[in-house]
Design a protein around this motif. Sequence first.
Motif, PDB file in Angstrom:
ATOM      1  N   THR A  18      23.686  35.215  22.658  1.00  0.00           N
ATOM      2  CA  THR A  18      25.057  35.464  22.231  1.00  0.00           C
ATOM      3  C   THR A  18      25.123  35.883  20.761  1.00  0.00           C
ATOM      4  O   THR A  18      25.922  36.750  20.379  1.00  0.00           O
ATOM      5  CB  THR A  18      25.929  34.218  22.464  1.00  0.00           C
ATOM      6  OG1 THR A  18      25.875  33.908  23.863  1.00  0.00           O
ATOM      7  CG2 THR A  18      27.366  34.463  22.060  1.00  0.00           C
ATOM      8  N   GLY A  19      24.260  35.316  19.937  1.00  0.00           N
ATOM      9  CA  GLY A  19      24.284  35.626  18.505  1.00  0.00           C
ATOM     10  C   GLY A  19      23.619  36.941  18.137  1.00  0.00           C
ATOM     11  O   GLY A  19      23.657  37.333  16.969  1.00  0.00           O
ATOM     12  N   GLN A  20      23.017  37.627  19.083  1.00  0.00           N
ATOM     13  CA  GLN A  20      22.354  38.905  18.789  1.00  0.00           C
ATOM     14  C   GLN A  20      23.415  40.004  18.772  1.00  0.00           C
ATOM     15  O   GLN A  20      23.917  40.407  19.822  1.00  0.00           O
ATOM     16  CB  GLN A  20      21.264  39.226  19.815  1.00  0.00           C
ATOM     17  CG  GLN A  20      20.558  40.543  19.515  1.00  0.00           C
ATOM     18  CD  GLN A  20      19.421  40.854  20.481  1.00  0.00           C
ATOM     19  OE1 GLN A  20      18.782  39.959  21.008  1.00  0.00           O
ATOM     20  NE2 GLN A  20      19.172  42.137  20.709  1.00  0.00           N
ATOM     21  N   GLU A  21      23.724  40.507  17.600  1.00  0.00           N
ATOM     22  CA  GLU A  21      24.780  41.514  17.473  1.00  0.00           C
ATOM     23  C   GLU A  21      24.339  42.879  17.971  1.00  0.00           C
ATOM     24  O   GLU A  21      25.093  43.596  18.626  1.00  0.00           O
ATOM     25  CB  GLU A  21      25.227  41.638  16.015  1.00  0.00           C
ATOM     26  CG  GLU A  21      25.861  40.363  15.458  1.00  0.00           C
ATOM     27  CD  GLU A  21      26.213  40.492  13.998  1.00  0.00           C
ATOM     28  OE1 GLU A  21      25.958  41.573  13.420  1.00  0.00           O
ATOM     29  OE2 GLU A  21      26.719  39.526  13.416  1.00  0.00           O
ATOM     30  N   ALA A  22      23.124  43.284  17.642  1.00  0.00           N
ATOM     31  CA  ALA A  22      22.669  44.633  17.995  1.00  0.00           C
ATOM     32  C   ALA A  22      21.972  44.667  19.335  1.00  0.00           C
ATOM     33  O   ALA A  22      21.510  43.650  19.828  1.00  0.00           O
ATOM     34  CB  ALA A  22      21.708  45.122  16.906  1.00  0.00           C
ATOM     35  N   ALA A  29      20.074  35.285  14.380  1.00  0.00           N
ATOM     36  CA  ALA A  29      20.911  35.416  15.576  1.00  0.00           C
ATOM     37  C   ALA A  29      21.013  34.106  16.347  1.00  0.00           C
ATOM     38  O   ALA A  29      21.607  34.060  17.423  1.00  0.00           O
ATOM     39  CB  ALA A  29      20.353  36.504  16.487  1.00  0.00           C
TER      40      ALA A  29
END
Length: 240
Positions: free
Chosen positions: A236-240, A203
């Motif tokens: 920001t890169g953490q989708e869940a 992430a």
Amino acid sequence: MPKPLIVITGASSGIGAATARLFSSQGHPLLLVARRLERLEALGLPDTLCRKTDVTDRPAVEAAVREAEERYGPVDLLVNNAGAMLLGRIADQPVDEWERMLDINVKGLLFATRAVLPGMLERGAGTIVNIGSVAGRKTFPNHAAYVGTKFAVHAMSENLREEVAATGVRVVTVAPGAVETELLSHTSDERIKSDYQAWKESAGGALDPDEVAAAIAYAYGRPRNVTVREIVLAATGQEA
């Protein structure tokens, strides 16, 4: 005019330590509680009472709050930050890890809240910030017991907010995604720990604790007639 007292649990590292540094820089006296007294004292913050206190020990929490109030005046903000994140599968995770998370994440939060809430209600003012989690809003693999405790934090926070809304006391939930703290290091399953670390790296890294501290300060700094009920933040890169 002197600034009011702030109490932070689990202040020896991570979000708690970052929050302590931020509010100290703003001139607030502090009560910092954690099990590692030397880490609290190493922060070197002025007008700060450091107490070696386990949040699961209700009389000790009460005593620390009363001592701080005698020195600095009434508690105006409680940051319920103390927590444990012990990841594992329900089928084989040691049961004492479930008990530890329930004791700290749920009962410890209630004990600290009880220590400050009656005074806040009597004064008709005060703020309680509970550190929840994105894992208090959705599920994740190998998180079942931990997720249960954080869903409890979110539910208790909202219910408490409803109870005290008419009194002038504010209740805020701050729910971070993955944060660069020591929490993961206490997980006993090395494979789960490795997988979690790889997920964080995929992430693009986790949140800096200072960002969570800034969110807490933002909510606290709103006018008294404004309650920021919940802040959810993540890398920001953490989708869940």
